[in-house]
Structures are given as C-alpha cells and as structure tokens.
Design an enzyme around this catalytic site. Structure first.
Site, PDB file in Angstrom:
ATOM      1  N   HIS A  34       0.837  -1.216   0.000  1.00 40.87           N
ATOM      2  CA  HIS A  34       0.000   0.000   0.000  1.00 40.87           C
ATOM      3  C   HIS A  34       0.869   1.262   0.000  1.00 40.87           C
ATOM      4  CE1 HIS A  34      -2.783  -2.881   2.229  1.00 40.87           C
ATOM      5  NE2 HIS A  34      -3.483  -2.541   1.168  1.00 40.87           N
ATOM      6  N   LYS A  57       3.900  -9.013  -0.641  1.00 38.27           N
ATOM      7  CA  LYS A  57       3.393  -8.463   0.628  1.00 38.27           C
ATOM      8  C   LYS A  57       1.870  -8.540   0.616  1.00 38.27           C
ATOM      9  CE  LYS A  57       7.332  -5.950   1.753  1.00 38.27           C
ATOM     10  NZ  LYS A  57       8.027  -5.679   2.996  1.00 38.27           N
TER      11      LYS A  57
END
Ligand code: PAF
Length: 283
Positions: free
Chosen positions: A37, A184
């Site tokens: 993110h 991730k």
C-alpha cells in the site's frame, strides 16, 4: 493530514481543492497497510497535489464464509503510516456511512470474473465494483492506484472505468515483495512459521515459468504443469488454481503470445495466498 469520516465533508473538502486547480490521487484500501500500500501512496504522492487514502473493509465483497469479521484492522497503525507517507486526507467511513440503507442499485460485473479468484468468490467483484464506484463518486480523483498483486481486480476495474466512462486514470502498480520474493499481503500474518518459510516458493515457481516462456515454451498447459509440480513439491499448501489468460481480457489462450497473466492461488492452513506475473510475449 486530516481524517474524515463523513462522505459529505470529504466531497466538499475535495471539491474546493479541485476548484483551486489541485489534482487528486486516490489509494482505496481496506486498511492494515503494508509496504504494498505504501508504494501506491508514494507513487500517488509524486503524481498528484493531493493524496487521499480510503480505509474501509467493504462487507459487500466478502462471501458468507469468508474472513470479513477476522480481516485484520488497526486504525492507529494505518494512521501513523499514512502520516509518514504524506497522505493529505484519510477517508475512514463507517459501514453505516457507506451503506445506510439496503442498496437500491449496485454494479454487476459481466466479464473477467469467472476465472481466477472470481470463479469461487461469487459476487466478490460485484462488491468490489460497487464500492469502487461509490468511492470514485465520493472522491472524484484524477488518478487511482491499484496493486498488480490483484491483477484480476485491476482488469475488472479497468473494464468498469472504460464501460461506464469514468474520467479517472487507473494506475496499476508493481507488486511489492519481501526480500525472499513473497508478495506483501495483509494475510501473510496468518501464516505459521513453517508456511512462511515455504511461501516464497510461489514466486519462485512464477519466475521459473517466466524463464521457460522466454526460452520459447508456448504451451499454457506445460507451464501450468511445471508450476503445479514445483509448488506441490516444496510447500504444504494446497493449490487452489494455477491459470494463464490473456491480459486484461482474462480469456483462455491456446498459445502463449501477446500480453498474458500467469496467476496462482495457494491455500495454507489459515491463509490463502495469491500471486501473479504479467508478461508480453512478441507475436
Ligand atoms: O484491494 C482492496 O483492498 C479492495 O478490494 C478495494 C479496492 C479497496 C475495494 O474494497
């Protein structure tokens, strides 16, 4: 940085920024931010005057037996990371703010859904498309940033934007990985120590596939077979799918050429991990 929970307040705040000629970059998330993110936020920061991050775990995109209740949430952690990454506004609505009534209308996705994660997650992409449409109507960004780890989501949203003529540029961003190659994901926290050691095998198998394709292999079935063998041999996980399609159409192909996605999903005891690579093979 300001956190806004009200749709009306966010709309009027962003409207006045736009009137000043500011460009808006938007990163929609379900929170529990990780470096994937953060890379989207950093890219948005370099390309826009204002960066808006939304954090909303969208109930519409979870099936009845999925992990909506246990989906990891940690607002304080997210707020700190957003601050460190120069976010201007966090949009953090409640479920009631986003869905005050039973919906009268929603978005139904017709294509690019009956494959990969969409095949078993009935209604999932309708839920994603509906919330993304709502978020786009609320934020009205110039650009929106999505990670390619969810390549199918990017393909669906690109189709949505095009078909519904939304004046927004979708910016697909490369998957961010751990040093050992594992993509991730918020769900990595559910892996046991042993599973965490095994999980990089998924990316290794995709890299092997890439080499085989670049060395001239043109059969999707041969590539699918070698990925399946590698993951089965080196992990305790169960393969959910190994699939290859044209990208972003997500159509079956007989021969590997043009732009393709090679995608994998593996179930471990408490986590289902997905990963993919996209490649362009000259005709
Ligand atoms: O990718 C996600 O986190 C979600 O699917 C999204 C795009 C924020 C919609 O809820």
């Amino acid at each position: 940085m300001k956190t806004i929970t009200s749709i009306r307040e966010l709309q009027s705040t962003l409207q006045s920024e736009k009137l000043k000629g500011k460009t808006i970059g938007f990163v929609p998330t379900m929170g529990y931010l990780h470096e994937g993110h953060l890379s989207l936020l950093q890219k948005a920061r370099t390309e826009n005057d204002i960066v808006v991050l939304s954090i909303f775990v969208n109930p519409l995109q979870f099936g009845p037996n999925e992990d909506f209740d246990s989906y990891p949430r940690d607002y304080q952690h997210d707020e700190n990371l957003a601050k460190d990454n120069s976010v201007d506004f966090i949009f953090y609505p409640t479920k009631e703010e986003m869905y005050p009534n039973e919906l009268t209308a929603s978005v139904v996705v017709h294509k690019r859904i009956n494959v990969l994660c969409g095949r078993k997650r009935e209604g999932h992409f309708d839920g994603v498309a509906t919330v993304v449409t709502k978020l786009f109507n609320i934020v009205m960004p110039h650009r929106a940033y999505f990670g390619m780890k969810d390549a199918q989501q990017v393909a669906v949203i690109e189709g949505l934007i095009k078909d519904l003529n939304m004046p927004i540029t979708i910016v697909p961003c490369e998957t961010v990985r751990e040093n050992d190659g594992l993509a991730k994901s918020s769900r990595n926290v559910y892996l046991s120590e042993k599973e965490r050691d095994e999980a990089p095998t998924i990316y290794q198998s995709l890299q092997m596939a890439k080499s085989e394709i670049l060395e001239g292999e043109t059969s999707p079935l041969t590539i699918i077979h070698s990925i399946t063998e590698h993951i089965t041999k080196f992990t305790s996980g169960t393969i959910d799918y190994v699939e290859i399609y044209s990208y972003p159409e997500l159509k079956l192909i007989e021969k590997l050429r043009g732009r393709i996605v090679v995608a994998v999903a593996v179930k471990f005891s408490k986590a289902r991990l997905i990963d993919n690579i996209t490649l362009t093979i000259p005709e």
